[in-house]
Design a protein around this motif. Sequence first.
Motif, PDB file in Angstrom:
ATOM      1  N   HIS A  50      43.524  47.366  45.963  1.00  0.00           N
ATOM      2  CA  HIS A  50      43.249  46.272  45.024  1.00  0.00           C
ATOM      3  C   HIS A  50      43.923  46.505  43.683  1.00  0.00           C
ATOM      4  CE1 HIS A  50      40.080  49.307  44.371  1.00  0.00           C
ATOM      5  NE2 HIS A  50      40.234  48.995  43.110  1.00  0.00           N
ATOM      6  N   CYS A  51      44.313  47.759  43.406  1.00  0.00           N
ATOM      7  CA  CYS A  51      44.975  48.081  42.135  1.00  0.00           C
ATOM      8  C   CYS A  51      46.332  47.402  42.006  1.00  0.00           C
ATOM      9  CB  CYS A  51      45.146  49.593  41.990  1.00  0.00           C
ATOM     10  SG  CYS A  51      43.602  50.518  41.844  1.00  0.00           S
ATOM     11  N   ILE A  52      46.862  46.877  43.120  1.00  0.00           N
ATOM     12  CA  ILE A  52      48.171  46.237  43.064  1.00  0.00           C
ATOM     13  C   ILE A  52      48.067  44.766  42.672  1.00  0.00           C
ATOM     14  CG2 ILE A  52      48.386  45.355  45.439  1.00  0.00           C
ATOM     15  CD1 ILE A  52      51.194  46.611  45.502  1.00  0.00           C
ATOM     16  N   SER A  53      46.845  44.242  42.609  1.00  0.00           N
ATOM     17  CA  SER A  53      46.637  42.832  42.271  1.00  0.00           C
ATOM     18  C   SER A  53      46.146  42.691  40.833  1.00  0.00           C
ATOM     19  CB  SER A  53      45.604  42.211  43.225  1.00  0.00           C
ATOM     20  OG  SER A  53      45.198  40.942  42.768  1.00  0.00           O
ATOM     21  N   GLU A  54      46.715  41.747  40.115  1.00  0.00           N
ATOM     22  CA  GLU A  54      46.263  41.493  38.753  1.00  0.00           C
ATOM     23  C   GLU A  54      44.863  40.888  38.740  1.00  0.00           C
ATOM     24  OE1 GLU A  54      48.968  39.504  36.184  1.00  0.00           O
ATOM     25  OE2 GLU A  54      50.706  40.621  36.888  1.00  0.00           O
ATOM     26  N   TRP A  55      44.414  40.388  39.905  1.00  0.00           N
ATOM     27  CA  TRP A  55      43.052  39.877  40.017  1.00  0.00           C
ATOM     28  C   TRP A  55      42.096  40.947  40.509  1.00  0.00           C
ATOM     29  CZ3 TRP A  55      40.812  35.638  38.118  1.00  0.00           C
ATOM     30  CH2 TRP A  55      41.642  34.606  37.674  1.00  0.00           C
ATOM     31  N   GLY A  56      42.638  42.129  40.825  1.00  0.00           N
ATOM     32  CA  GLY A  56      41.764  43.237  41.196  1.00  0.00           C
ATOM     33  C   GLY A  56      41.080  43.780  39.956  1.00  0.00           C
ATOM     34  N   HIS A  57      39.942  44.452  40.145  1.00  0.00           N
ATOM     35  CA  HIS A  57      39.163  44.884  38.986  1.00  0.00           C
ATOM     36  C   HIS A  57      39.756  46.099  38.294  1.00  0.00           C
ATOM     37  CE1 HIS A  57      37.574  47.700  42.003  1.00  0.00           C
ATOM     38  NE2 HIS A  57      37.217  48.459  40.994  1.00  0.00           N
ATOM     39  N   PHE A 101      43.484  46.846  37.993  1.00  0.00           N
ATOM     40  CA  PHE A 101      44.932  46.654  38.144  1.00  0.00           C
ATOM     41  C   PHE A 101      45.697  47.799  37.486  1.00  0.00           C
ATOM     42  CE2 PHE A 101      48.877  44.852  36.205  1.00  0.00           C
ATOM     43  CZ  PHE A 101      49.614  44.778  37.382  1.00  0.00           C
ATOM     44  N   ARG A 102      46.677  48.339  38.222  1.00  0.00           N
ATOM     45  CA  ARG A 102      47.525  49.420  37.695  1.00  0.00           C
ATOM     46  C   ARG A 102      48.983  49.046  37.949  1.00  0.00           C
ATOM     47  NH1 ARG A 102      44.912  55.268  38.978  1.00  0.00           N
ATOM     48  NH2 ARG A 102      47.016  55.853  38.368  1.00  0.00           N
ATOM     49  N   PRO A 103      49.762  48.832  36.892  1.00  0.00           N
ATOM     50  CA  PRO A 103      51.164  48.393  37.040  1.00  0.00           C
ATOM     51  C   PRO A 103      51.995  49.313  37.925  1.00  0.00           C
ATOM     52  CG  PRO A 103      50.463  48.195  34.754  1.00  0.00           C
ATOM     53  CD  PRO A 103      49.362  48.921  35.472  1.00  0.00           C
ATOM     54  N   ASP A 104      51.683  50.617  37.937  1.00  0.00           N
ATOM     55  CA  ASP A 104      52.482  51.553  38.738  1.00  0.00           C
ATOM     56  C   ASP A 104      52.413  51.243  40.226  1.00  0.00           C
ATOM     57  OD1 ASP A 104      53.465  53.569  36.740  1.00  0.00           O
ATOM     58  OD2 ASP A 104      51.333  53.663  36.301  1.00  0.00           O
ATOM     59  N   TYR A 105      51.326  50.583  40.662  1.00  0.00           N
ATOM     60  CA  TYR A 105      51.222  50.209  42.066  1.00  0.00           C
ATOM     61  C   TYR A 105      52.299  49.197  42.461  1.00  0.00           C
ATOM     62  CZ  TYR A 105      46.959  52.536  43.716  1.00  0.00           C
ATOM     63  OH  TYR A 105      46.042  53.457  44.153  1.00  0.00           O
ATOM     64  N   MET A 106      52.811  48.462  41.480  1.00  0.00           N
ATOM     65  CA  MET A 106      53.825  47.451  41.779  1.00  0.00           C
ATOM     66  C   MET A 106      55.145  48.070  42.236  1.00  0.00           C
ATOM     67  SD  MET A 106      52.307  44.553  41.282  1.00  0.00           S
ATOM     68  CE  MET A 106      53.574  43.311  41.030  1.00  0.00           C
ATOM     69  N   GLU A 107      55.351  49.358  41.951  1.00  0.00           N
ATOM     70  CA  GLU A 107      56.592  50.033  42.328  1.00  0.00           C
ATOM     71  C   GLU A 107      56.607  50.462  43.788  1.00  0.00           C
ATOM     72  OE1 GLU A 107      59.210  50.268  40.288  1.00  0.00           O
ATOM     73  OE2 GLU A 107      57.988  49.088  38.881  1.00  0.00           O
ATOM     74  N   ALA A 165      38.032  43.250  47.748  1.00  0.00           N
ATOM     75  CA  ALA A 165      39.146  42.305  47.693  1.00  0.00           C
ATOM     76  C   ALA A 165      38.678  40.910  48.080  1.00  0.00           C
ATOM     77  CB  ALA A 165      40.287  42.757  48.611  1.00  0.00           C
ATOM     78  N   THR A 166      38.689  40.007  47.115  1.00  0.00           N
ATOM     79  CA  THR A 166      38.466  38.608  47.427  1.00  0.00           C
ATOM     80  C   THR A 166      39.698  38.086  48.166  1.00  0.00           C
ATOM     81  OG1 THR A 166      39.422  37.928  45.318  1.00  0.00           O
ATOM     82  CG2 THR A 166      37.033  38.304  45.371  1.00  0.00           C
ATOM     83  N   LYS A 167      39.639  36.850  48.621  1.00  0.00           N
ATOM     84  CA  LYS A 167      40.776  36.269  49.329  1.00  0.00           C
ATOM     85  C   LYS A 167      42.025  36.270  48.454  1.00  0.00           C
ATOM     86  CE  LYS A 167      42.455  34.237  53.007  1.00  0.00           C
ATOM     87  NZ  LYS A 167      42.557  34.944  54.296  1.00  0.00           N
ATOM     88  N   GLN A 168      41.854  35.973  47.175  1.00  0.00           N
ATOM     89  CA  GLN A 168      42.995  35.961  46.259  1.00  0.00           C
ATOM     90  C   GLN A 168      43.619  37.347  46.126  1.00  0.00           C
ATOM     91  OE1 GLN A 168      42.056  34.486  42.344  1.00  0.00           O
ATOM     92  NE2 GLN A 168      44.198  34.198  41.789  1.00  0.00           N
ATOM     93  N   VAL A 169      42.773  38.381  46.023  1.00  0.00           N
ATOM     94  CA  VAL A 169      43.279  39.750  45.922  1.00  0.00           C
ATOM     95  C   VAL A 169      43.974  40.161  47.215  1.00  0.00           C
ATOM     96  CG1 VAL A 169      42.611  42.174  45.630  1.00  0.00           C
ATOM     97  CG2 VAL A 169      41.569  40.411  44.194  1.00  0.00           C
ATOM     98  N   GLN A 170      43.432  39.765  48.357  1.00  0.00           N
ATOM     99  CA  GLN A 170      44.070  40.075  49.640  1.00  0.00           C
ATOM    100  C   GLN A 170      45.474  39.483  49.701  1.00  0.00           C
ATOM    101  OE1 GLN A 170      41.476  38.867  52.928  1.00  0.00           O
ATOM    102  NE2 GLN A 170      39.683  39.427  51.714  1.00  0.00           N
ATOM    103  N   ASN A 171      45.618  38.244  49.274  1.00  0.00           N
ATOM    104  CA  ASN A 171      46.936  37.600  49.293  1.00  0.00           C
ATOM    105  C   ASN A 171      47.902  38.322  48.369  1.00  0.00           C
ATOM    106  OD1 ASN A 171      46.005  35.652  51.088  1.00  0.00           O
ATOM    107  ND2 ASN A 171      45.464  34.199  49.473  1.00  0.00           N
ATOM    108  N   ASP A 172      47.412  38.761  47.215  1.00  0.00           N
ATOM    109  CA  ASP A 172      48.259  39.505  46.279  1.00  0.00           C
ATOM    110  C   ASP A 172      48.746  40.810  46.898  1.00  0.00           C
ATOM    111  OD1 ASP A 172      48.027  37.588  44.369  1.00  0.00           O
ATOM    112  OD2 ASP A 172      46.725  38.724  43.016  1.00  0.00           O
ATOM    113  N   ILE A 173      47.856  41.518  47.578  1.00  0.00           N
ATOM    114  CA  ILE A 173      48.223  42.800  48.183  1.00  0.00           C
ATOM    115  C   ILE A 173      49.334  42.610  49.213  1.00  0.00           C
ATOM    116  CG2 ILE A 173      47.400  44.671  49.670  1.00  0.00           C
ATOM    117  CD1 ILE A 173      44.633  44.308  48.352  1.00  0.00           C
ATOM    118  N   VAL A 174      49.162  41.640  50.089  1.00  0.00           N
ATOM    119  CA  VAL A 174      50.167  41.375  51.133  1.00  0.00           C
ATOM    120  C   VAL A 174      51.514  41.015  50.503  1.00  0.00           C
ATOM    121  CG1 VAL A 174      50.809  39.797  52.985  1.00  0.00           C
ATOM    122  CG2 VAL A 174      48.489  40.732  52.890  1.00  0.00           C
TER     123      VAL A 174
END
Length: 633
Positions: free
Chosen positions: A174-181, A183-189, A209-218
């Motif tokens: 969930h740290c890769i999603s800006e909607w996660g509680h 969020f850590r920018p380094d996960y984006m790498e 992970a809500t549905k929105q967070v799940q979509n962000d992760i994928v």
Amino acid sequence: MAKIRDLSAQTSFLFTGDDFSVEQDDSVQSGYKGTPEQILKSVFGYDSFRPLQRTVIQNVLDGRDTLAVMPTGGGKSLCYQIPALLSEGLTVVISPLIALMQDQVTQLESFGIAAAFINSSLEWNEYTAVCDRIRRGQIKLLYVSPEGLATERIRDLLHSRNVKLSCITIDEAHCISEWGHDFRPDYMEIASVREEFKGATCLALTATATKQVQNDIVRNLRMENPAVLVTSFNRPNIFLDVRRKNNPPLQVIDFIRSHKGQTGIVYCFSRRQVDELHAVLCESGIKALKYHAGLSDEERSRNQAAFISDRADVIVATVAFGMGINKPDVRYVIHYDMPKSVEQYYQEIGRAGRDGSPAEALLLYSPADIRKIRWFFSENADGTKSEKLLQGMIKYAESHTCRRRQLLSYFGEFNTEATTDQCCDICSSGGGEEKDMTVCAQKFLSCVLRTGERFGTHYVIDVLMGSKASRIVENGHNEISTWGIGRTLDRQKWLELCDCLIEYGLLAKTEEHSVLYVTDAGKQALRSRTEIRLPVSFDENSPKKSTAVLRKAPKQIPDDDKEGKRIEAELRRWRRMAADELNVPPYVIFGDKTLLDIATKKPKSQQELKECYGIGDSKAEKFGYFIIRITKN
């Protein structure tokens, strides 16, 4: 006692040097033999998989990208550890905290599995030794941080000639999603690293992970045709309890004393609160430690180690504590203040009852918590997102229907079977059912109107209860018709009634100063004198029933099983000495659930010992001699 000292001497003899970590030969990356079920039993000592585990494991073995959303304590680690053992090559696990990596590696080594971590805690010679083992194919699982994975040094290591990367696992995804509680920018790498290792399967794991967070992760991990698997968010072993703040330090002390001998975590909003509450607990004779970013690294590490090693009953901490803790026997989590989001709350209460035994989550709540959280929104780049997350938490805290149902519905799960009369404070007290509260509601709404809709909840209640406080007298509110007409209910009941009126839209509060005002719907209800039914936990014309319930306690050896009691006591003493000798937490030797199963079954041989929960081949071989000496004595 002589027997224990004798065992201690034997322990010291067995555990010298590197005996605790099983040496692996150069072919370790070729993989273990057998099925997932066989590995589960022979290595980890478990008889069956938990929901979703087997499906996730098969997806990884089949090479399919997978996102798995499983509750804390639901067994996410096995979802990549078992495929790592059965697959050729190396599995890299991206983990957010040093403590979490170290804890996982220590536990894997206790099962005889070749694992390592690379992070800033390693000395240079330790780092080079780990790298050499990876290049020789002697490591099955490697834990790194997202920041470390992004470095050229780690990428070059993974591109070494003899290294085959079979799986990239992202823990706390969930740290890769800006909607996660969290969020850590380094996960984006991580996505760019995936591009360099196209043959490696991607497994993302999270508990929140809500549905929105799940979509962000994928999307952010660039998963290809992934399987998205979501198990139930329900943790039936955790009792959910929310209480209005009423001398919160005393509420915490009373709760801890009612759980004597059990370990727990108390979360506070700020460092100052941690320091103050910690001092109060210590003054009350409670063996407590504290943890926050204002302490030195040495003190934080020392206090964390003492807590996970059962040398303290309670740790008072900010949210910085807990993600690196895999302690299975935490029996309760107390929130001294309301969390900023349901995701944060769910993640933190999930640190209780990881062994599946009964646990409790207590939230102390006050409307002042909301104002405190909102004050920090001014420093947040996206206040709108923060407010949306906060509203979910407010709805949960102020709800007067089943809390478990509220919690699950937030994550899109509508599990009616999750509700029982023992699942939360509302259900256990008989609340949740609407009752005719017309007269009390009319009194409260009328009092808000007659005081000019200029005051907060406590002032209105003081007027209703006939207070002669100077402020009330100065305002002339001791002369109005609603003064003193509410003496039949106590303050807590009026507070509960007020919450229900707000929840049902008959009453509202201003955002800035929490001043009460009657809504159009409330005014209409007064004018028409219609029946007002609210889900309060008390009856209008009778005393409130006790909310005390007999909750399920963690499993214990029956009092009439004297031999089982003896075995349990000696196992606990031996486990403490073995843990000290090995410099590991006691639960790494084995958890309380395993200890109780051994004391119940009383195995007389290593083969019988392997029938006990959590005892696989490696632990039976390492510890069997000492355990059997205790059970056969």
